[in-house]
Design an enzyme around this catalytic site. Structure first.
Site, short mmCIF file in Angstrom:
data_model
loop_
_atom_site.label_atom_id
_atom_site.label_comp_id
_atom_site.label_asym_id
_atom_site.label_seq_id
_atom_site.Cartn_x
_atom_site.Cartn_y
_atom_site.Cartn_z
N HIS A 14 24.59 49.91 39.50
CA HIS A 14 24.52 51.28 38.96
C HIS A 14 23.66 52.15 39.87
O HIS A 14 23.97 53.31 40.12
CB HIS A 14 23.85 51.27 37.58
CG HIS A 14 24.70 50.77 36.46
ND1 HIS A 14 25.94 51.27 36.18
CD2 HIS A 14 24.46 49.83 35.51
CE1 HIS A 14 26.44 50.65 35.10
NE2 HIS A 14 25.56 49.77 34.69
N HIS B 283 25.48 53.34 42.78
CA HIS B 283 26.47 54.33 42.36
C HIS B 283 25.80 55.72 42.34
O HIS B 283 26.38 56.72 42.73
CB HIS B 283 26.99 53.96 40.97
CG HIS B 283 28.28 54.62 40.59
ND1 HIS B 283 28.80 54.53 39.32
CD2 HIS B 283 29.16 55.38 41.29
CE1 HIS B 283 29.95 55.20 39.27
NE2 HIS B 283 30.19 55.73 40.44
N HIS C 155 23.39 43.66 38.71
CA HIS C 155 24.17 44.62 37.92
C HIS C 155 23.52 46.01 37.96
O HIS C 155 24.17 47.00 38.28
CB HIS C 155 24.25 44.10 36.47
CG HIS C 155 24.97 45.01 35.52
ND1 HIS C 155 26.25 44.78 35.10
CD2 HIS C 155 24.58 46.15 34.91
CE1 HIS C 155 26.63 45.74 34.27
NE2 HIS C 155 25.63 46.59 34.13
N GLU C 156 22.24 46.04 37.66
CA GLU C 156 21.57 47.35 37.59
C GLU C 156 21.47 48.01 38.96
O GLU C 156 21.56 49.24 39.07
CB GLU C 156 20.19 47.21 36.94
CG GLU C 156 20.21 46.73 35.49
CD GLU C 156 21.12 47.55 34.58
OE1 GLU C 156 21.36 48.74 34.87
OE2 GLU C 156 21.61 47.00 33.57
#
Ligand SMILES: [Zn+2]
Length: 728
Positions: A518, A521, A514-515
């Protein structure tokens, strides 16, 4: 994640925060004497040695942590704010007529020192805090707020922005510049820049009252957590709790002046963790009622505050030209309008409620099996659900962890997946200074060998780090400023004992994916303007790229590359894996329903119009839930109005829906690529080009549709949560 326009990352924070709120009670780092003193005089010779005053000479301006001392921050902030204001004033006073370059672009270029120091400082306050840093943080908060006001309430500056905004159709502008102009304009308008002087007085009065009420609301919540803790007289009532839980309850009681008794504290959601194991039904009811009815009576009654806050927000929205607060809050989000949130949530109600009813039937059967003769109540749910879970899955967490050794997860799980999707490589950079020995630095290389970014991995729990997991940037990407990204992922994985490997729970493995989602991104960002870069997207979009990456953790091809027993080297057994994945979705009807009820309640409070009378809180809640068909007696909303801090306390008003909205996008996107071959470069590149590279340079619905070919639907989310069978 909060959004900050103005390249000034006054709020240089994380794209997300999973897990508990910051815990300020835990601090430890020794206070260096030299750091405690606060230099204010910038002409003093020491200022020349302050490494924050100029861009770092390291690659991509990565902060030189070996040179930065705590005493450097405050003078850098002071000078940064001063310089920024001078730059802003020069833009406002420019005798030349307003142009996009001399106004909007100039604002993007302004404040570089303030941005630099903010990013380093706020990152360290979260990941490596100490007393000096926390003290400075408190001192800075009001100064930074005032700094922001002095920009957005600058009438000359707004006049220029407004003029450009009105000309934007006639002047030929590229899409990204148009987006930037619109974002600035909206931000000024929402701050009240268009109001008459008289209206500004009204707005200021509403803001002041509102700020007083939200503070009072939050303080009441803190006081309530003490006031409503449940005192238990006899140990026999605590059957089901572990010895250590009972001991902690006895100590808590003694601390609170109830020597010889037991104290059960109440956490800030309707449901209470202790109800999972507590056998005594009367006590369960007492605890649940203490939680669910908190703030509805006595001195700490939050109802008058809730009513008035809802009214103030409606009035403020009206003053600024919006129909209601939800509309005001949703401008420039992906959802755009409240009705889109309502219809998205409503479309899921039937599947969610029917799954919840099925879970309820299992629980009812378990009650009967255990000799009970009553209908399940909210205080019974968790207790019997746990019994159902044990009967169905019986999962041994520490056994699972043995298949997820940290280094293997990182290199053969995360980095492997990202290589398959995007062709990228992470190369260790032990030469770069880090802010803590546990932090690892990497350089990210693209598929063609070009260097893209610096990535810090700070995965292990330690004192001085706040709870949860997040991503943040030390340097944001910008074509205009010729900057490449310097990004960090922070987590709280318990480190293995000295000399032994760290074994990671599957939950934490998923969070690592998940991290890094980010992180990418931020690192793939490829825009011109810094305030539109990477994760600077609306809050109903920001969790999309991260949640999207989570599901690779359980992808068969990825698992086959990384999930091996740390001692025997055996792959994870299929039955164990299946249990892990099924257990993940256990009780998901309940979880989803209680979340959706709260999200709908939040939206209903903020759909009131300015002339609506103050509402009866309990009646309003009941009607709102019934209206949307989510009024299941045994499954109350995750938060009720009187302790709904997201909605009433501030930041997430009319925004609690955003978590699920992002997950809808993630599930839809993942399923879409799954149908097209899943883990491959073609899919990765498509996702990168349309979602990860564009940041906020396009309206989020537009970039999503470019990627997906259509607007998102909720089907894949329901499948992901196990609430709907997978087709085909
Ligand atoms: Zn996140």
């Amino acid at each position: 994640m909060r959004k900050s326009l103005l390249a000034v990352a006054i709020v240089a924070v994380a794209a997300c925060s999973k897990g508990p709120e910051p815990d300020s009670s835990k601090s430890v780092q020794a206070l260096e004497v030299e750091n405690a003193q606060v230099a204010g005089d910038l002409t003093a010779p020491a200022a020349q040695d302050n490494p924050l005053l100029q861009p770092s000479a390291l690659q991509y301006q990565a902060p030189d942590f070996s040179q930065i001392k705590d005493g450097h921050f405050e003078p850098a902030f002071e000078q940064g704010m001063r310089e920024h204001l001078q730059e802003i004033q020069a833009i406002a006073d420019n005798p030349e007529p307003a142009s996009f370059n001399n106004t909007i672009v100039a604002m993007e270029q302004a404040g570089s020192l303030l941005t630099r120091v903010s990013r380093v400082f706020f990152n360290l306050v979260g990941s490596d805090s100490n007393e000096a840093r926390r003290a400075l943080q408190s001192k800075l908060a009001p100064k930074l707020a005032a700094h922001s006001d002095s920009i957005y309430l600058n009438a000359d500056l707004f006049a220029r922005v407004e003029k450009l905004y009105q000309q934007r159709v006639t002047h030929e502008m590229d899409a990204e510049s148009t987006r930037l102009l619109e974002e600035y304009y909206d931000k000024f308008v929402k701050a009240g820049a268009k109001l008459s002087d008289e209206q500004k007085v009204t707005l200021r009065a509403l803001n002041e009252e509102h700020s007083k009420l939200t503070t009072e609301f939050s303080q009441n919540l803190l006081k309530l957590s003490k006031a409503i803790a449940v005192v238990v007289d006899d140990k026999s009532e605590l059957e089901g709790l572990s010895e250590s839980e009972i001991k902690a309850a006895a100590e808590a009681a003694a601390d609170a002046g109830h020597e010889g008794k037991y104290l059960i504290s109440i956490t800030n959601t309707t449901r209470q963790p202790v109800l999972t194991s507590l056998k005594n039904r009367e006590l369960r009811q007492r605890i649940w009622e203490a939680s669910a009815y908190r703030g509805t009576s006595g001195e700490l009654d939050n109802r008058p505050l809730v009513k008035r806050m809802a009214q103030i927000r409606a009035q403020k929205a009206d003053l600024l030209g919006y129909e209601n607060w939800a509309e005001y809050q949703l401008t420039n989000t992906m959802a755009e309008k409240p009705e889109n949130v309502f219809s998205m949530l409503s479309s899921m109600v039937p599947a969610v409620v029917s799954n919840t009813k099925a879970e309820q039937a299992d629980i009812q059967a378990m009650i009967k099996e255990e000799g009970g003769d009553f209908e399940v109540q909210p205080w019974d749910w968790a207790y019997y659900a746990e019994k159902v879970r044990q009967a169905k899955y019986d999962l041994n967490e520490s056994q699972v962890r043995e298949y997820f050794e940290f280094e293997r997860v990182l290199h053969d799980g995360l980095f492997y997946t990202m290589n398959k999707l995007f062709g990228i490589r992470f190369e260790p950079r032990p030469d770069l200074p880090v802010y803590h020995p546990d932090v690892q630095a990497f350089e990210l290389f693209d598929h063609d060998g070009k260097s893209l970014a610096i990535f810090y991995a700070d995965y292990f729990a330690r004192d001085g780090k706040r709870g949860g997991a997040w991503m943040s940037s030390f340097v944001g990407q910008s074509g205009l400023l010729e900057q490449k990204p310097v990004v960090v992922n922070v987590m709280n994985i318990p480190k293995g004992p000295e000399g032994e490997p760290t074994l990671v729970s599957f939950d934490n493995v998923t969070t690592m994916f998940h991290e890094l989602g980010h992180g990418l991104h931020g690192m793939f960002s490829n825009v011109r303007y810094p305030s539109l870069a990477g994760t600077s997207v609306s809050r109903d979009f920001v969790e999309f790229p991260s949640t999207f990456q989570e599901d690779w953790a359980s992808n068969p091809e990825v698992l086959a590359n990384y999930a091996y027993h740390y001692k025997t080297g055996e792959p994870i057994p299929a039955e164990l894996l299946e249990k892990v994945l099924k257990a993940k979705n256990f009780n998901m009807g309940f979880d989803t329903l209680e979340y959706m009820s709260a999200a709908l309640l939040d939206m209903e409070w903020h759909s009131l119009s300015a002339d609506a009378p103050q509402q009866d809180v309990e009646k309003f809640e009941a009607e709102a839930l019934a209206k949307h068909g989510v009024d299941v007696a045994a499954v109350p909303p995750r938060y009720k109005s009187t302790f709904f801090a997201h909605s009433m306390g501030g930041g997430y008003s009319a925004g609690y829906y955003a978590y699920m909205w992002s997950e809808i996008l993630a599930a839809d996107a993942f399923a879409f690529l799954g149908e097209r071959g899943g883990l491959n470069r073609k899919n990765g590149d498509w996702f990168r080009k349309n979602i990860l590279e564009v940041g906020n340079s396009l309206p989020p619905m537009e970039s999503f549709k470019k990627f997906r070919g259509q607007a998102p639907t909720t089907d894949a989310l329901l499948v992901r949560r196990g609430l709907k069978p997978k087709e085909g």
